[in-house]
Design an enzyme around this catalytic site. Structure first.
Site, PDB file in Angstrom:
ATOM      1  N   GLN A 120     -17.590 -36.472   7.715  1.00  0.00           N
ATOM      2  CA  GLN A 120     -16.490 -35.745   8.349  1.00  0.00           C
ATOM      3  C   GLN A 120     -15.997 -34.714   7.330  1.00  0.00           C
ATOM      4  OE1 GLN A 120     -12.847 -37.237   7.513  1.00  0.00           O
ATOM      5  NE2 GLN A 120     -11.933 -37.126   9.544  1.00  0.00           N
ATOM      6  N   SER A 123     -11.162 -31.673   4.878  1.00  0.00           N
ATOM      7  CA  SER A 123     -10.341 -31.257   3.737  1.00  0.00           C
ATOM      8  C   SER A 123     -10.967 -30.092   2.976  1.00  0.00           C
ATOM      9  CB  SER A 123     -10.162 -32.422   2.766  1.00  0.00           C
ATOM     10  OG  SER A 123      -9.600 -33.514   3.427  1.00  0.00           O
ATOM     11  N   SER A 155     -16.639 -37.724   1.906  1.00  0.00           N
ATOM     12  CA  SER A 155     -17.265 -39.021   1.620  1.00  0.00           C
ATOM     13  C   SER A 155     -18.681 -39.057   2.163  1.00  0.00           C
ATOM     14  CB  SER A 155     -16.467 -40.159   2.266  1.00  0.00           C
ATOM     15  OG  SER A 155     -15.150 -40.160   1.796  1.00  0.00           O
ATOM     16  N   GLU A 238     -10.015 -42.081  13.034  1.00  0.00           N
ATOM     17  CA  GLU A 238     -10.059 -42.419  11.609  1.00  0.00           C
ATOM     18  C   GLU A 238      -9.006 -43.475  11.277  1.00  0.00           C
ATOM     19  OE1 GLU A 238      -9.249 -39.153   8.882  1.00  0.00           O
ATOM     20  OE2 GLU A 238     -10.453 -40.140   7.361  1.00  0.00           O
ATOM     21  N   SER A 360      -2.535 -39.284   3.676  1.00  0.00           N
ATOM     22  CA  SER A 360      -1.824 -39.989   2.595  1.00  0.00           C
ATOM     23  C   SER A 360      -0.704 -40.881   3.140  1.00  0.00           C
ATOM     24  CB  SER A 360      -1.229 -38.961   1.631  1.00  0.00           C
ATOM     25  OG  SER A 360      -0.176 -38.271   2.275  1.00  0.00           O
ATOM     26  N   ASN A 361      -0.205 -41.752   2.252  1.00  0.00           N
ATOM     27  CA  ASN A 361       0.903 -42.635   2.651  1.00  0.00           C
ATOM     28  C   ASN A 361       2.094 -41.819   3.164  1.00  0.00           C
ATOM     29  OD1 ASN A 361      -0.643 -44.740   1.863  1.00  0.00           O
ATOM     30  ND2 ASN A 361       0.614 -45.343   0.105  1.00  0.00           N
ATOM     31  N   GLU A 362       2.352 -40.673   2.502  1.00  0.00           N
ATOM     32  CA  GLU A 362       3.499 -39.849   2.922  1.00  0.00           C
ATOM     33  C   GLU A 362       3.274 -39.332   4.344  1.00  0.00           C
ATOM     34  OE1 GLU A 362       1.943 -39.458  -0.065  1.00  0.00           O
ATOM     35  OE2 GLU A 362       3.500 -40.501  -1.187  1.00  0.00           O
TER      36      GLU A 362
HETATM   37  C1  LIG Z   1     -11.408 -41.852  -1.190  1.00  0.00           C
HETATM   38  C2  LIG Z   1     -11.200 -40.590  -0.394  1.00  0.00           C
HETATM   39  C3  LIG Z   1     -12.109 -40.259   0.596  1.00  0.00           C
HETATM   40  C4  LIG Z   1     -11.928 -39.078   1.338  1.00  0.00           C
HETATM   41  N1  LIG Z   1     -12.878 -38.749   2.289  1.00  0.00           N
HETATM   42  C5  LIG Z   1     -12.717 -37.604   2.990  1.00  0.00           C
HETATM   43  C6  LIG Z   1     -13.723 -37.204   3.941  1.00  0.00           C
HETATM   44  O1  LIG Z   1     -14.734 -37.888   4.148  1.00  0.00           O
HETATM   45  N2  LIG Z   1     -13.551 -36.037   4.611  1.00  0.00           N
HETATM   46  C7  LIG Z   1     -12.458 -35.234   4.409  1.00  0.00           C
HETATM   47  O2  LIG Z   1     -12.346 -34.200   5.072  1.00  0.00           O
HETATM   48  N3  LIG Z   1     -11.500 -35.565   3.499  1.00  0.00           N
HETATM   49  C8  LIG Z   1     -11.614 -36.732   2.784  1.00  0.00           C
HETATM   50  N4  LIG Z   1     -10.665 -37.089   1.859  1.00  0.00           N
HETATM   51  C9  LIG Z   1      -9.553 -36.179   1.611  1.00  0.00           C
HETATM   52  C10 LIG Z   1      -8.222 -36.677   2.137  1.00  0.00           C
HETATM   53  O3  LIG Z   1      -8.170 -36.606   3.543  1.00  0.00           O
HETATM   54  C11 LIG Z   1      -7.164 -35.795   1.471  1.00  0.00           C
HETATM   55  O4  LIG Z   1      -7.221 -36.047   0.078  1.00  0.00           O
HETATM   56  C12 LIG Z   1      -5.795 -36.097   1.993  1.00  0.00           C
HETATM   57  O5  LIG Z   1      -5.671 -35.705   3.328  1.00  0.00           O
HETATM   58  C13 LIG Z   1      -4.712 -35.378   1.147  1.00  0.00           C
HETATM   59  O6  LIG Z   1      -5.039 -34.050   0.970  1.00  0.00           O
HETATM   60  P1  LIG Z   1      -5.033 -33.394  -0.485  1.00  0.00           P
HETATM   61  O7  LIG Z   1      -5.778 -34.270  -1.410  1.00  0.00           O
HETATM   62  O8  LIG Z   1      -5.469 -31.990  -0.338  1.00  0.00           O
HETATM   63  O9  LIG Z   1      -3.518 -33.436  -0.929  1.00  0.00           O
HETATM   64  P2  LIG Z   1      -2.277 -32.500  -0.381  1.00  0.00           P
HETATM   65  O10 LIG Z   1      -2.462 -32.349   1.071  1.00  0.00           O
HETATM   66  O11 LIG Z   1      -2.348 -31.262  -1.236  1.00  0.00           O
HETATM   67  O12 LIG Z   1      -1.103 -33.389  -0.732  1.00  0.00           O
HETATM   68  C14 LIG Z   1      -0.624 -33.548  -2.090  1.00  0.00           C
HETATM   69  C15 LIG Z   1       0.540 -34.530  -2.065  1.00  0.00           C
HETATM   70  O13 LIG Z   1       1.609 -34.033  -1.238  1.00  0.00           O
HETATM   71  C16 LIG Z   1       1.950 -34.960  -0.226  1.00  0.00           C
HETATM   72  N5  LIG Z   1       2.265 -34.239   1.007  1.00  0.00           N
HETATM   73  C17 LIG Z   1       1.516 -33.257   1.589  1.00  0.00           C
HETATM   74  N6  LIG Z   1       2.090 -32.859   2.729  1.00  0.00           N
HETATM   75  C18 LIG Z   1       3.223 -33.598   2.894  1.00  0.00           C
HETATM   76  C19 LIG Z   1       4.238 -33.649   3.895  1.00  0.00           C
HETATM   77  N7  LIG Z   1       4.192 -32.848   4.974  1.00  0.00           N
HETATM   78  N8  LIG Z   1       5.238 -34.570   3.738  1.00  0.00           N
HETATM   79  C20 LIG Z   1       5.268 -35.396   2.655  1.00  0.00           C
HETATM   80  N9  LIG Z   1       4.341 -35.371   1.659  1.00  0.00           N
HETATM   81  C21 LIG Z   1       3.332 -34.496   1.784  1.00  0.00           C
HETATM   82  C22 LIG Z   1       0.712 -35.835  -0.039  1.00  0.00           C
HETATM   83  O14 LIG Z   1       1.046 -37.123   0.435  1.00  0.00           O
HETATM   84  C23 LIG Z   1       0.162 -35.904  -1.464  1.00  0.00           C
HETATM   85  O15 LIG Z   1       0.816 -36.910  -2.182  1.00  0.00           O
HETATM   86  C24 LIG Z   1     -10.818 -38.245   1.094  1.00  0.00           C
HETATM   87  C25 LIG Z   1      -9.883 -38.589   0.088  1.00  0.00           C
HETATM   88  C26 LIG Z   1     -10.080 -39.737  -0.649  1.00  0.00           C
HETATM   89  C27 LIG Z   1      -9.070 -40.079  -1.713  1.00  0.00           C
END
Ligand SMILES: Cc1cc2nc3c(=O)[nH]c(=O)nc-3n(C[C@H](O)[C@H](O)[C@H](O)COP(=O)(O)OP(=O)(O)OC[C@H]3O[C@@H](n4cnc5c(N)ncnc54)[C@H](O)[C@@H]3O)c2cc1C
Length: 394
Positions: A120, A123, A155, A238, A360-362
């Site tokens: 998928q 991101s 992933s 998901e 994320s948890n948030e």
């Molecule tokens: C083990 C793992 C597997 C993954 N596999 C995939 C995959 O197969 N395909 C894929 O597409 N993606 C994948 N991801 C990516 C994952 O979906 C993103 O890391 C996640 O959605 C967060 O995006 P980011 O890392 O860009 O952080 P950001 O979106 O930049 O967020 C940074 C921080 O800000 C917080 N934040 C952001 N927006 C808000 C809001 N509106 N309110 C409160 N807090 C907020 C977040 O919680 C986080 O703590 C994977 C990630 C991990 C860790």
């Protein structure tokens, strides 16, 4: 065949082809991709894959009762099906819901048989929580589309054959409206997959680059520029997959594995350690029950809504909570990489990733706040502005 006969058939096959949980191997059984593929094929040939999915696409066409019977039996075995969790949990149900007849006929059965592994790709470096800010583009050409851009944290891309890729097809529309989902052959010469190494030393995910990757018109899932609704459905699947997939027995941060280690260290007489284990047991049992209910409802077609977020949140915060507790119990030994504590150390290092993966948890808390508690939504100041007029970070 009655449900009991089906359960007996599943049990007999698993006894012959899978290992029970009571050995000391990692949860995947240490299987290679080829071994996983062979296992998945065997599962399908035995009539145990795609249990509730339509027969015309390679499923078994059976009901929820059979699915539940299988889940019940399979919970006691280590099944090396990790490489298929994403494909069968997200892109496959999305194809069943939004795909054309030709797409379903072409892809669902190979996925069920283990012949095709899927990823998928949502991101991007510009952000994963705000998926709709994606910048990877597809430009219309005479015989299809040309994709250019970069995805990240994908992933399993290093062993995947296809990806469900979300791209921008019309930057003149507001950000949620000019998006399309495509099926992309990840073996295309314009696709570059680079593994990313994490704290455990593993490389579970990748960055993926697209340089003039040509896809035909019939690779669109759903409609052009209506990919956001397809993406929302995939994110829903998901959360169901992650939120209902609690398999604590396989997890070194789970009760059974911890008890084993506590006994091995002769700590089982310590009252505070016993109290900690009791807390882990209580929380894990509650989570498993909640997960099982949601799993049953999801398989029966009942929308689980924001409860998927609650389950995902619980599944992500539990390992973080246990990580702190076990560091108090085992202390610096966890840094020594002893054979029996190493899986625990690796799980502690991997736990923060679970709080980010799959939303994320948030973000889960935002969903619960808005949909369950009725709190006001984010202002979304950019949602009506054409995407190409937004100030973007790269
Ligand atoms: C083990 C793992 C597997 C993954 N596999 C995939 C995959 O197969 N395909 C894929 O597409 N993606 C994948 N991801 C990516 C994952 O979906 C993103 O890391 C996640 O959605 C967060 O995006 P980011 O890392 O860009 O952080 P950001 O979106 O930049 O967020 C940074 C921080 O800000 C917080 N934040 C952001 N927006 C808000 C809001 N509106 N309110 C409160 N807090 C907020 C977040 O919680 C986080 O703590 C994977 C990630 C991990 C860790």
């Amino acid at each position: 065949m009655s449900t009991d006969e089906f359960r007996a058939k599943a049990l007999a096959w698993l006894q012959q082809n899978a290992k029970p949980f009571d050995d000391n191997e990692p949860s995947s059984g240490g299987a290679t991709i080829e071994e996983s593929k062979a296992f998945q094929k065997g599962l399908w040939e035995a009539g145990l894959a795609g249990i509730t999915w339509p027969k015309e696409y390679g499923g078994q066409g059976l009901g929820t009762a059979e699915q539940l019977a299988f889940n019940e039996v399979a919970a006691n075995f280590r099944m090396p099906v990790g490489p298929f969790v994403i494909g069968l949990g997200m892109p496959a149900p999305v194809l069943l819901e939004f795909g054309t007849e030709a797409q379903k006929k072409r892809h669902i059965e190979p996925m069920l048989k283990g012949d095709e592994i899927w990823s998928q790709l949502f991101s991007e470096p510009s952000g994963g929580s705000d998926v709709a800010s994606l910048q990877t583009s597809a430009t219309k050409v005479e015989d299809g589309w040309l994709i250019n851009g970069q995805k990240v944290w994908t992933s399993g891309a290093q062993f995947s054959d296809f990806g469900a890729v979300l791209v921008r097809t019309d930057p003149t529309r507001p950000k949620h409206q000019g998006i399309t989902m495509f099926i992309v052959d990840l073996h295309h010469p314009g696709v570059t997959v680079r593994p990313l190494v994490v704290a455990t030393g593993d490389a579970p995910f990748n960055e993926v680059f697209f340089d003039d990757v040509h896809v035909p018109d019939d690779a669109v899932i759903g409609e052009v520029n209506n990919g956001w609704s397809v993406a929302v459905a995939m994110l829903r699947y998901e959360r169901v997959t992650i939120g209902t997939g609690v398999r604590a027995r396989a997890n070194p941060l789970g009760y059974d594995a911890l008890v084993e280690l506590v006994r091995a260290r002769g700590l089982d007489g310590d009252a505070s350690v016993r109290r900690t284990l009791a807390q882990v047991y209580a929380k894990e049992s509650a989570m498993r029950s909640y997960s099982a209910v949601l799993h049953q409802e999801a398989k029966a077609g009942v929308p689980i809504g924001a409860r998927g977020s609650a389950a995902k949140l619980a599944g992500a915060t539990f390992p973080l909570w246990v990580s702190d507790l076990v560091q108090d119990i085992f202390g610096e030994e966890l840094a020594l990489q002893n054979a029996d504590t190493l899986p625990l150390t690796r799980s502690i290092l991997a736990a923060p990733g679970g709080a980010t993966a799959g939303g994320s948890n948030e973000i889960q808390r935002n969903i619960i706040a808005e949909r369950v508690l009725g709190l006001p939504k984010d202002a979304g100041v950019d949602k009506n502005i054409p995407f190409n007029q937004l100030k973007l970070s790269k």
